[in-house]
Design a protein around this motif. Sequence first.
Motif, PDB file in Angstrom:
ATOM      1  N   ALA A 141       0.814  -1.217   0.000  1.00 41.55           N
ATOM      2  CA  ALA A 141       0.000   0.000   0.000  1.00 41.55           C
ATOM      3  C   ALA A 141       0.846   1.265   0.000  1.00 41.55           C
ATOM      4  CB  ALA A 141      -0.922  -0.005   1.209  1.00 41.55           C
ATOM      5  N   GLY A 142       2.110   1.163   0.413  1.00 38.33           N
ATOM      6  CA  GLY A 142       3.006   2.317   0.349  1.00 38.33           C
ATOM      7  C   GLY A 142       3.181   3.063   1.649  1.00 38.33           C
ATOM      8  N   GLN A 143       2.448   2.706   2.683  1.00 37.60           N
ATOM      9  CA  GLN A 143       2.589   3.380   3.971  1.00 37.60           C
ATOM     10  C   GLN A 143       3.331   2.487   4.942  1.00 37.60           C
ATOM     11  OE1 GLN A 143      -1.849   3.026   4.172  1.00 37.60           O
ATOM     12  NE2 GLN A 143      -1.463   3.095   6.392  1.00 37.60           N
ATOM     13  N   SER A 144       3.958   3.078   5.940  1.00 45.65           N
ATOM     14  CA  SER A 144       4.702   2.301   6.929  1.00 45.65           C
ATOM     15  C   SER A 144       4.329   2.790   8.325  1.00 45.65           C
ATOM     16  CB  SER A 144       6.213   2.427   6.705  1.00 45.65           C
ATOM     17  OG  SER A 144       6.617   3.780   6.731  1.00 45.65           O
ATOM     18  N   LEU A 145       4.202   1.840   9.239  1.00 42.53           N
ATOM     19  CA  LEU A 145       3.868   2.149  10.625  1.00 42.53           C
ATOM     20  C   LEU A 145       5.166   2.491  11.354  1.00 42.53           C
ATOM     21  CD1 LEU A 145       1.528   2.169  12.729  1.00 42.53           C
ATOM     22  CD2 LEU A 145       2.166  -0.184  13.269  1.00 42.53           C
ATOM     23  N   VAL A 146       5.334   3.766  11.717  1.00 36.57           N
ATOM     24  CA  VAL A 146       6.579   4.206  12.336  1.00 36.57           C
ATOM     25  C   VAL A 146       6.449   4.377  13.845  1.00 36.57           C
ATOM     26  CG1 VAL A 146       7.484   5.297  10.259  1.00 36.57           C
ATOM     27  CG2 VAL A 146       6.037   6.622  11.796  1.00 36.57           C
ATOM     28  N   GLY A 147       5.238   4.358  14.346  1.00 37.23           N
ATOM     29  CA  GLY A 147       5.026   4.449  15.787  1.00 37.23           C
ATOM     30  C   GLY A 147       3.667   3.898  16.145  1.00 37.23           C
ATOM     31  N   SER A 148       3.628   3.050  17.175  1.00 34.27           N
ATOM     32  CA  SER A 148       2.367   2.457  17.616  1.00 34.27           C
ATOM     33  C   SER A 148       2.423   2.304  19.131  1.00 34.27           C
ATOM     34  CB  SER A 148       2.139   1.100  16.940  1.00 34.27           C
ATOM     35  OG  SER A 148       0.923   0.521  17.358  1.00 34.27           O
ATOM     36  N   PHE A 149       1.427   2.839  19.829  1.00 30.59           N
ATOM     37  CA  PHE A 149       1.505   2.932  21.283  1.00 30.59           C
ATOM     38  C   PHE A 149       0.136   2.695  21.918  1.00 30.59           C
ATOM     39  CE2 PHE A 149       4.171   6.042  19.134  1.00 30.59           C
ATOM     40  CZ  PHE A 149       5.446   5.785  19.635  1.00 30.59           C
ATOM     41  N   THR A 150       0.174   2.327  23.186  1.00 29.68           N
ATOM     42  CA  THR A 150      -1.003   2.415  24.042  1.00 29.68           C
ATOM     43  C   THR A 150      -0.708   3.435  25.130  1.00 29.68           C
ATOM     44  OG1 THR A 150      -0.220   0.557  25.388  1.00 29.68           O
ATOM     45  CG2 THR A 150      -1.776   0.062  23.598  1.00 29.68           C
ATOM     46  N   VAL A 151      -1.756   4.083  25.625  1.00 27.25           N
ATOM     47  CA  VAL A 151      -1.597   5.148  26.612  1.00 27.25           C
ATOM     48  C   VAL A 151      -1.504   4.539  28.004  1.00 27.25           C
ATOM     49  CG1 VAL A 151      -2.628   7.205  27.635  1.00 27.25           C
ATOM     50  CG2 VAL A 151      -2.795   6.820  25.160  1.00 27.25           C
ATOM     51  N   GLU A 152      -0.399   4.851  28.688  1.00 31.35           N
ATOM     52  CA  GLU A 152      -0.181   4.398  30.060  1.00 31.35           C
ATOM     53  C   GLU A 152      -0.735   5.414  31.060  1.00 31.35           C
ATOM     54  OE1 GLU A 152       1.799   1.636  32.884  1.00 31.35           O
ATOM     55  OE2 GLU A 152       1.017   1.525  30.851  1.00 31.35           O
ATOM     56  N   ILE A 153      -0.473   6.705  30.801  1.00 33.73           N
ATOM     57  CA  ILE A 153      -0.988   7.782  31.640  1.00 33.73           C
ATOM     58  C   ILE A 153      -1.635   8.802  30.716  1.00 33.73           C
ATOM     59  CG2 ILE A 153      -0.426   9.599  33.305  1.00 33.73           C
ATOM     60  CD1 ILE A 153       1.995   7.969  34.150  1.00 33.73           C
ATOM     61  N   GLY A 154      -2.900   9.069  30.956  1.00 38.59           N
ATOM     62  CA  GLY A 154      -3.667   9.964  30.101  1.00 38.59           C
ATOM     63  C   GLY A 154      -5.032   9.351  29.869  1.00 38.59           C
ATOM     64  N   ASP A 155      -5.536   9.443  28.635  1.00 40.56           N
ATOM     65  CA  ASP A 155      -6.814   8.815  28.293  1.00 40.56           C
ATOM     66  C   ASP A 155      -6.624   7.303  28.238  1.00 40.56           C
ATOM     67  OD1 ASP A 155      -8.110  11.251  28.073  1.00 40.56           O
ATOM     68  OD2 ASP A 155      -7.551  11.480  25.973  1.00 40.56           O
ATOM     69  N   GLN A 156      -7.194   6.605  29.182  1.00 42.26           N
ATOM     70  CA  GLN A 156      -6.991   5.169  29.278  1.00 42.26           C
ATOM     71  C   GLN A 156      -7.682   4.426  28.128  1.00 42.26           C
ATOM     72  OE1 GLN A 156      -5.158   3.582  32.425  1.00 42.26           O
ATOM     73  NE2 GLN A 156      -4.412   5.458  31.484  1.00 42.26           N
ATOM     74  N   SER A 179       5.584  -1.983  17.032  1.00 38.94           N
ATOM     75  CA  SER A 179       5.930  -0.602  16.715  1.00 38.94           C
ATOM     76  C   SER A 179       7.395  -0.476  16.328  1.00 38.94           C
ATOM     77  CB  SER A 179       5.647   0.303  17.921  1.00 38.94           C
ATOM     78  OG  SER A 179       6.129   1.611  17.696  1.00 38.94           O
ATOM     79  N   LEU A 180       7.689   0.464  15.432  1.00 38.15           N
ATOM     80  CA  LEU A 180       9.079   0.766  15.089  1.00 38.15           C
ATOM     81  C   LEU A 180       9.856   1.194  16.324  1.00 38.15           C
ATOM     82  CD1 LEU A 180      11.257   1.328  12.821  1.00 38.15           C
ATOM     83  CD2 LEU A 180      10.379   3.653  12.774  1.00 38.15           C
ATOM     84  N   CYS A 181       9.164   1.842  17.268  1.00 37.92           N
ATOM     85  CA  CYS A 181       9.803   2.343  18.485  1.00 37.92           C
ATOM     86  C   CYS A 181       9.920   1.270  19.561  1.00 37.92           C
ATOM     87  CB  CYS A 181       8.994   3.515  19.041  1.00 37.92           C
ATOM     88  SG  CYS A 181       8.887   4.925  17.925  1.00 37.92           S
ATOM     89  N   SER A 182       9.417   0.072  19.303  1.00 39.60           N
ATOM     90  CA  SER A 182       9.331  -0.932  20.358  1.00 39.60           C
ATOM     91  C   SER A 182      10.666  -1.616  20.597  1.00 39.60           C
ATOM     92  CB  SER A 182       8.285  -1.990  19.991  1.00 39.60           C
ATOM     93  OG  SER A 182       8.227  -2.993  20.974  1.00 39.60           O
ATOM     94  N   SER A 183      10.959  -1.807  21.892  1.00 36.35           N
ATOM     95  CA  SER A 183      12.121  -2.614  22.282  1.00 36.35           C
ATOM     96  C   SER A 183      11.812  -3.376  23.567  1.00 36.35           C
ATOM     97  CB  SER A 183      13.347  -1.728  22.469  1.00 36.35           C
ATOM     98  OG  SER A 183      13.096  -0.751  23.446  1.00 36.35           O
ATOM     99  N   GLY A 184      10.565  -3.290  24.009  1.00 37.31           N
ATOM    100  CA  GLY A 184      10.162  -3.942  25.244  1.00 37.31           C
ATOM    101  C   GLY A 184       8.989  -4.849  25.022  1.00 37.31           C
ATOM    102  N   PRO A 185       8.342  -5.297  26.100  1.00 29.24           N
ATOM    103  CA  PRO A 185       7.248  -6.242  25.981  1.00 29.24           C
ATOM    104  C   PRO A 185       5.967  -5.632  25.468  1.00 29.24           C
ATOM    105  CG  PRO A 185       7.577  -5.600  28.272  1.00 29.24           C
ATOM    106  CD  PRO A 185       8.700  -5.010  27.486  1.00 29.24           C
ATOM    107  N   GLY A 186       5.822  -4.273  25.516  1.00 31.22           N
ATOM    108  CA  GLY A 186       4.634  -3.643  25.007  1.00 31.22           C
ATOM    109  C   GLY A 186       3.460  -3.762  25.947  1.00 31.22           C
ATOM    110  N   TYR A 187       2.257  -3.675  25.356  1.00 32.39           N
ATOM    111  CA  TYR A 187       1.028  -3.628  26.139  1.00 32.39           C
ATOM    112  C   TYR A 187       0.788  -4.936  26.891  1.00 32.39           C
ATOM    113  CZ  TYR A 187      -3.980  -3.758  27.141  1.00 32.39           C
ATOM    114  OH  TYR A 187      -5.202  -3.889  27.757  1.00 32.39           O
ATOM    115  N   SER A 188       0.373  -4.790  28.128  1.00 37.98           N
ATOM    116  CA  SER A 188      -0.028  -5.944  28.921  1.00 37.98           C
ATOM    117  C   SER A 188      -1.365  -5.620  29.561  1.00 37.98           C
ATOM    118  CB  SER A 188       1.010  -6.235  30.019  1.00 37.98           C
ATOM    119  OG  SER A 188       0.587  -7.309  30.830  1.00 37.98           O
ATOM    120  N   PRO A 189      -2.443  -6.354  29.209  1.00 39.69           N
ATOM    121  CA  PRO A 189      -3.760  -6.020  29.733  1.00 39.69           C
ATOM    122  C   PRO A 189      -3.812  -6.199  31.235  1.00 39.69           C
ATOM    123  CG  PRO A 189      -3.796  -8.163  28.622  1.00 39.69           C
ATOM    124  CD  PRO A 189      -2.456  -7.549  28.345  1.00 39.69           C
TER     125      PRO A 189
END
Length: 297
Positions: free
Chosen positions: A109-124, A286-296
């Motif tokens: 499609a030509g697009q790339s995901l350069v950042g993907s996050f879940t909010v830890e503090i802020g809008d849950q 995420s491109l920025c990821s280096s850890g375990p990421g989201y944990s419910p």
Amino acid sequence: MAGVCRLARVTMSPLIRQGVSNFRCVSTTGVPHKQAAVSEDFQDDERRGWLKNLLRVRTLPTSSESHSSQLSSKETVYEIQFHAVKPESMEDYLNQFQEFQELLKKKDAGQSLVGSFTVEIGDQDEAIHIWAFKGGYPVLNRANQIYRTDQDFIKFRKNRNKMLRSRRNQILLAFSFWPELKPREGKSIYELRSYVLKPGTMIEWGNNWARGIKYRQASNSPVAGFFSHLGEQYNVHHLWGYKDLQTRKETREAAWSRPGWDECVSYTVPLIRHMQSRILIPTPFSLCSSGPGYSPV
């Protein structure tokens, strides 16, 4: 007749206020009010002094270029998505989103995901995604066409939308003086600081931050800086990276010890209508990821 003291209500930065030490209090007849504490030594050069400071901050040079052209190269456009996810659906949402971004690669499609996050503090229960379209709007247009017509993507959207409470997006351009969004070594948390500026102040913001960001580069905390091009206007997003919250605290406090940082803050705060800070955890894909990421929870 008793005189009436008229004072203009002006919002001024601390540096400007230092130049305004006296006000002339005038009656309706033009005669100075007898009871007002007025200094007759308020000279014209003093008036010119604080007025010069005011103009230095607020006046912009004329230009044949758009503000966007002066602030960004526009070789790449970005999309930021804010998805408010139903709390019970976050884990399924992230699993499906990972499959979706992998499908985009297969469809070219030509697009790339350069950042993907879940909010830890802020809008849950909020997920934030940043997409890059290298090649600008022609690439964005092609990607949108594929996304809207391909049957696999239509199926994905129907399933995803059942898991969302709301969603919104913006098309962004990157400030030319901020670093390019790249993977970072080691585990990091991120802070997304979002600002709504007063209309007509984007150039002022850029001019001040082009100088001010150098006071934050020693810590390697700047990640990316964007401003809105389509969607809600005069929005700015600064993305910062830190090892943890304590490192964030120490990094921000250290900036105040560097001469010049206080001036950047002094000139930019009056430009803000609203601001928001979110602490983000990168998703595993995420491109920025280096850890375990989201944990419910």
